[in-house]
Design a protein around this motif. Structure first.
Motif, PDB file in Angstrom:
ATOM      1  N   PHE A  61       0.832  -1.199   0.000  1.00  9.50           N
ATOM      2  CA  PHE A  61       0.000   0.000   0.000  1.00  9.50           C
ATOM      3  C   PHE A  61       0.873   1.258   0.000  1.00  9.50           C
ATOM      4  N   GLY A  62       1.997   1.164   0.731  1.00  9.39           N
ATOM      5  CA  GLY A  62       2.925   2.285   0.700  1.00  9.39           C
ATOM      6  C   GLY A  62       3.527   2.487  -0.675  1.00  9.39           C
ATOM      7  N   ARG A  63       3.885   1.384  -1.327  1.00 15.61           N
ATOM      8  CA  ARG A  63       4.423   1.468  -2.685  1.00 15.61           C
ATOM      9  C   ARG A  63       3.389   2.005  -3.654  1.00 15.61           C
ATOM     10  N   LEU A  64       2.116   1.596  -3.436  1.00  9.01           N
ATOM     11  CA  LEU A  64       1.053   2.080  -4.314  1.00  9.01           C
ATOM     12  C   LEU A  64       0.910   3.594  -4.220  1.00  9.01           C
ATOM     13  N   PHE A  65       0.863   4.113  -2.987  1.00 11.11           N
ATOM     14  CA  PHE A  65       0.645   5.551  -2.820  1.00 11.11           C
ATOM     15  C   PHE A  65       1.902   6.376  -3.103  1.00 11.11           C
ATOM     16  N   SER A  66       3.046   5.694  -3.210  1.00 13.70           N
ATOM     17  CA  SER A  66       4.267   6.412  -3.578  1.00 13.70           C
ATOM     18  C   SER A  66       4.545   6.329  -5.078  1.00 13.70           C
ATOM     19  N   GLU A  67       3.681   5.620  -5.800  1.00  7.03           N
ATOM     20  CA  GLU A  67       3.821   5.541  -7.259  1.00  7.03           C
ATOM     21  C   GLU A  67       3.695   6.941  -7.855  1.00  7.03           C
ATOM     22  N   PRO A  68       4.537   7.296  -8.807  1.00  6.30           N
ATOM     23  CA  PRO A  68       4.428   8.623  -9.434  1.00  6.30           C
ATOM     24  C   PRO A  68       3.044   8.837 -10.059  1.00  6.30           C
ATOM     25  N   GLY A  69       2.410   9.919  -9.673  1.00  3.67           N
ATOM     26  CA  GLY A  69       1.130  10.278 -10.274  1.00  3.67           C
ATOM     27  C   GLY A  69      -0.066   9.495  -9.802  1.00  3.67           C
ATOM     28  N   VAL A  70       0.063   8.726  -8.699  1.00  2.44           N
ATOM     29  CA  VAL A  70      -1.057   7.900  -8.258  1.00  2.44           C
ATOM     30  C   VAL A  70      -2.247   8.761  -7.823  1.00  2.44           C
ATOM     31  N   GLY A  71      -1.964   9.922  -7.223  1.00  2.35           N
ATOM     32  CA  GLY A  71      -3.056  10.811  -6.831  1.00  2.35           C
ATOM     33  C   GLY A  71      -3.848  11.276  -8.040  1.00  2.35           C
ATOM     34  N   ARG A  72      -3.124  11.622  -9.100  1.00  4.29           N
ATOM     35  CA  ARG A  72      -3.789  12.030 -10.330  1.00  4.29           C
ATOM     36  C   ARG A  72      -4.614  10.893 -10.920  1.00  4.29           C
ATOM     37  N   ILE A  73      -4.126   9.660 -10.784  1.00  8.40           N
ATOM     38  CA  ILE A  73      -4.855   8.497 -11.301  1.00  8.40           C
ATOM     39  C   ILE A  73      -6.208   8.359 -10.618  1.00  8.40           C
ATOM     40  N   LEU A 248      -4.210  -0.892 -13.314  1.00  8.88           N
ATOM     41  CA  LEU A 248      -4.195  -2.324 -13.016  1.00  8.88           C
ATOM     42  C   LEU A 248      -3.804  -3.132 -14.242  1.00  8.88           C
ATOM     43  N   TYR A 249      -4.324  -2.748 -15.384  1.00 10.55           N
ATOM     44  CA  TYR A 249      -4.032  -3.465 -16.624  1.00 10.55           C
ATOM     45  C   TYR A 249      -2.554  -3.359 -16.981  1.00 10.55           C
ATOM     46  N   ASP A 250      -2.006  -2.163 -16.870  1.00 11.41           N
ATOM     47  CA  ASP A 250      -0.600  -1.969 -17.205  1.00 11.41           C
ATOM     48  C   ASP A 250       0.323  -2.689 -16.231  1.00 11.41           C
ATOM     49  N   LYS A 251       0.031  -2.578 -14.938  1.00  4.66           N
ATOM     50  CA  LYS A 251       0.890  -3.194 -13.934  1.00  4.66           C
ATOM     51  C   LYS A 251       0.756  -4.715 -13.897  1.00  4.66           C
ATOM     52  N   GLY A 252      -0.460  -5.208 -14.217  1.00  3.73           N
ATOM     53  CA  GLY A 252      -0.696  -6.646 -14.121  1.00  3.73           C
ATOM     54  C   GLY A 252      -0.418  -7.413 -15.392  1.00  3.73           C
ATOM     55  N   ILE A 253      -0.531  -6.749 -16.556  1.00  6.44           N
ATOM     56  CA  ILE A 253      -0.378  -7.461 -17.827  1.00  6.44           C
ATOM     57  C   ILE A 253       0.740  -6.881 -18.675  1.00  6.44           C
ATOM     58  N   ASN A 254       0.773  -5.562 -18.775  1.00  5.15           N
ATOM     59  CA  ASN A 254       1.718  -4.920 -19.691  1.00  5.15           C
ATOM     60  C   ASN A 254       3.031  -4.525 -19.042  1.00  5.15           C
ATOM     61  N   ALA A 255       3.267  -4.995 -17.814  1.00  7.05           N
ATOM     62  CA  ALA A 255       4.533  -4.671 -17.158  1.00  7.05           C
ATOM     63  C   ALA A 255       5.698  -5.161 -18.019  1.00  7.05           C
ATOM     64  N   ALA A 256       6.673  -4.292 -18.207  1.00  6.88           N
ATOM     65  CA  ALA A 256       7.755  -4.590 -19.144  1.00  6.88           C
ATOM     66  C   ALA A 256       8.544  -5.834 -18.744  1.00  6.88           C
ATOM     67  N   VAL A 257       8.849  -5.989 -17.460  1.00 13.70           N
ATOM     68  CA  VAL A 257       9.685  -7.105 -17.025  1.00 13.70           C
ATOM     69  C   VAL A 257       8.860  -8.124 -16.251  1.00 13.70           C
ATOM     70  N   ARG A 258       8.220  -7.685 -15.189  1.00 15.46           N
ATOM     71  CA  ARG A 258       7.506  -8.606 -14.309  1.00 15.46           C
ATOM     72  C   ARG A 258       6.278  -7.899 -13.734  1.00 15.46           C
ATOM     73  N   PRO A 259       5.129  -8.543 -13.768  1.00 13.06           N
ATOM     74  CA  PRO A 259       3.928  -7.912 -13.199  1.00 13.06           C
ATOM     75  C   PRO A 259       4.122  -7.548 -11.734  1.00 13.06           C
ATOM     76  N   GLU A 260       3.633  -6.393 -11.329  1.00 12.74           N
ATOM     77  CA  GLU A 260       3.739  -5.926  -9.946  1.00 12.74           C
ATOM     78  C   GLU A 260       2.513  -6.406  -9.171  1.00 12.74           C
ATOM     79  N   TYR A 261       2.541  -7.695  -8.793  1.00 14.08           N
ATOM     80  CA  TYR A 261       1.366  -8.302  -8.196  1.00 14.08           C
ATOM     81  C   TYR A 261       0.964  -7.656  -6.874  1.00 14.08           C
ATOM     82  N   GLY A 262       1.927  -7.259  -6.078  1.00 14.79           N
ATOM     83  CA  GLY A 262       1.610  -6.652  -4.787  1.00 14.79           C
ATOM     84  C   GLY A 262       0.863  -5.337  -4.940  1.00 14.79           C
ATOM     85  N   ILE A 263       1.369  -4.465  -5.808  1.00 16.22           N
ATOM     86  CA  ILE A 263       0.725  -3.178  -6.049  1.00 16.22           C
ATOM     87  C   ILE A 263      -0.644  -3.387  -6.700  1.00 16.22           C
TER      88      ILE A 263
END
Length: 572
Positions: A61-73, A248-263
């Motif tokens: 949850f900390g990583r989620l809220f520290s993601e760049p632009g998450v507030g705007r999302i 969610l789609y980008d982080k779970g499916i389109n992640a360049a290297v590995r999906p960020e399952y926790g976030i």
């Protein structure tokens, strides 16, 4: 006549009712809440939940809220949902009043055309808007060429919200149409006798009566807005605008290297909580709907409001709306499927081609996606109808002591966004022992779709069930029949029209579904929607339009046959 009882005891030889009650209840609980549990667990793990070394953490949850632009999302998501709701409510309600209560010319055929967007996926609608109103769209280029500019910009949150709202206006229209056409004419007559004119009576008496329908559809459209994927993905992606679903789609499916399952798990929980609260709010707001009941036992039909000289102005407005937001969208999809490229600068007959359909029909992957969509819809709708009708019979026509909790559980998927349902089933099949066997198969798609649309099917069965007198049940039980015999031999034959309607609704929803399948499909289990998602990302607009056209044609044929041959009642 078959003996329904044990000759010695005068009771059923085997009481299967209790077994059915408990079996269906436990299966419903497992199917509804089973996929949600892995999401909650994943949100508190520092590694993928299938990793044996995964440990507990609150850091996601900390990583989620520290993601760049998450507030705007999150702000984009709320604004997009609110604008979707506002646009849908305004245009849907106005259309319902004009079509349902006035002498609008052509109201029957325009009212029928107005609900077309409900039969296809938001992905098809979004692609149609892109084809006609995108930066290089047919109408956009024509406007720039002949009018000197195009005042719209779909590549913005406001543009996306307007497109989504116009696409959802038919839902508001249907809900409000039922209210305005069933209002008690005596109330308007009373207002007229007090000196009110026809427009004043309509505004002061009838319009307030559609408040429950407006409340229900407003919350529903807001929920649909915040869980929508296609329009934010198609128009927001190129301009760097994200909503929670595209995140969610980008982080779970389109992640360049590995999906960020926790976030992804943490964001999914927050979205699920918001949607669940909105559905609860919808129920609370509807508690006072009984104050607006105007349809009683006495048969009555509201009078038609004569628009006088204004009827042609109203016709121009409604026809313009239908032409620019529905006919042009479907027309653009069809045209794009038979040309090499679509532009107003070159005559269409000079760029006609069958190449898009030849490409689709010669590709094993594309053909398989069409076949899979049909199989999932035909088989899944049958399985779903059987499962849902048993749930409805237990919840509404049995003495099972947990029948009310069963109904609440069955209706919970109303609060389950499609992307979260797909994510939950994805986690479940890779985490729970034995379920890996169905991973990447169409069976898991059927299972996920059935759970996702239990409330839709229940909504088709429950009202019809309520119209069947309970004295039929009691008469059969007094004669010695057990519960299962009673419902299968007496209740189900009477429910046949509702069963056809349930099947038709499930088929349509399964055939147009794509969001739930985004996390679940693998090579071999593609459906039309997931294939279109891939092609849109690659910019292959020709095959996308061909697949979209095929989907629309199959859906139209099914709707026609379901209405004519089965008498299915689809969307009112």
């Amino acid at each position: 006549m078959t003996d329904l009882t044990d000759a010695g005891a005068g009771r059923p030889a085997f009481d299967r009712s209790r077994l059915i009650f408990w079996g269906v209840s436990l299966l419903t609980v497992v199917l509804v809440f089973g996929p949600i549990l892995p999401i909650f667990i994943q949100a508190f793990l520092d590694k993928p939940l299938y990793d044996a070394d995964a440990g507990f953490t609150l850091g996601n949850f900390g990583r989620l809220f520290s993601e760049p632009g998450v507030g705007r999302i999150f702000l984009n998501t709320l604004y997009f949902g609110a604008l979707t709701m506002a646009v849908a409510q305004v245009f849907g309600a106005v259309m319902a009043v004009l079509v349902g209560r006035t002498n609008l010319p052509g109201r029957r055929w325009m009212g029928e055309v107005f609900i077309w967007p409900l039969f296809v996926s938001n992905l098809v609608i979004a692609f149609g808007w892109f084809t006609m109103y995108g930066p290089s769209g047919f109408i956009t280029l024509a406007s720039r060429t002949y009018l000197g500019g195009a005042p719209w910009n779909l590549y913005s949150v406001t543009g996306m919200g307007i497109v989504a709202g116009l696409s959802q206006a038919p839902l508001t229209y249907l809900m409000c149409l039922a209210a305005v056409t069933k209002a008690d004419p005596q109330l308007e007559d009373a207002a007229r006798s007090a000196g009110a004119g026809p427009f004043r009576a309509l505004w002061s008496v009838t319009i307030p009566m559609i408040r429950p329908a407006m409340i229900y559809s407003a919350v529903l459209n807001f929920v649909i807005g915040i869980e929508m994927l296609a329009i934010p993905l198609l128009f927001g992606g190129p301009s760097g605008i994200q909503t929670v679903t595209t995140f969610l789609y980008d982080k779970g499916i389109n992640a360049a290297v590995r999906p960020e399952y926790g976030i992804v798990g943490a964001a999914a929980i927050l979205l699920l909580i918001v949607v669940a609260l909105l559905v609860w709010l919808q129920g609370r707001l509807m508690q006072g709907a009984g104050r607006f009941v105007t349809v009683r036992g006495k048969a009555s039909r509201p009078s038609t409001l004569d628009l006088g000289p204004w009827k042609w102005a109203a016709f121009a407005f409604v026809f313009g709306f239908v032409l620019l937001t529905i006919l042009s969208i479907f027309g653009g999809i069809f045209l794009r499927s038979v040309v090499t490229f679509l532009t107003p600068l070159i005559p269409i007959w000079k760029v006609l081609t069958t190449g898009n359909f030849e490409l689709v029909l010669s590709s094993e992957t594309y053909v398989r996606s069409i076949v899979n969509s049909v199989v999932v819809s035909v088989v899944g709708a049958a399985i779903g109808t059987f499962f849902i009708v048993v749930i409805a019979l237990i919840a509404r026509r049995s003495e099972f002591r947990f029948r009310r909790p069963l109904e609440y559980v069955a209706l919970f998927p109303r609060a389950l966004p499609g992307i979260i349902a797909g994510l939950g089933f994805f986690y479940a099949v890779i985490w729970m022992p034995g379920l890996d066997a169905i991973r990447g198969t169409i069976f898991v798609l059927i299972l996920a779709f059935v759970v996702r649309y239990i409330p839709v099917g229940f909504g088709a069965i429950a009202p019809a069930l309520a119209q069947i007198g309970e004295e039929l049940d009691r008469g059969a039980r007094i004669s010695g029949a057990d519960w299962w015999t009673t419902v299968t031999r007496i209740i189900l034959p009477i429910l046949k029209p509702a069963l056809f309607s349930c099947y038709a609704l499930l088929f349509i929803h399964f055939f147009k579904e794509y969001v739930t399948a985004a996390f679940l499909y693998q090579p071999g289990s593609e459906i039309i929607g997931t294939t279109m998602l891939q092609l849109v990302a690659q910019g292959d607009n020709g095959p996308v339009s061909a697949l979209a056209t095929i989907q629309v044609i199959i859906t139209a044929l099914f709707v026609f046959l379901a209405r004519r041959l089965l008498g299915a009642k689809i969307y009112g």
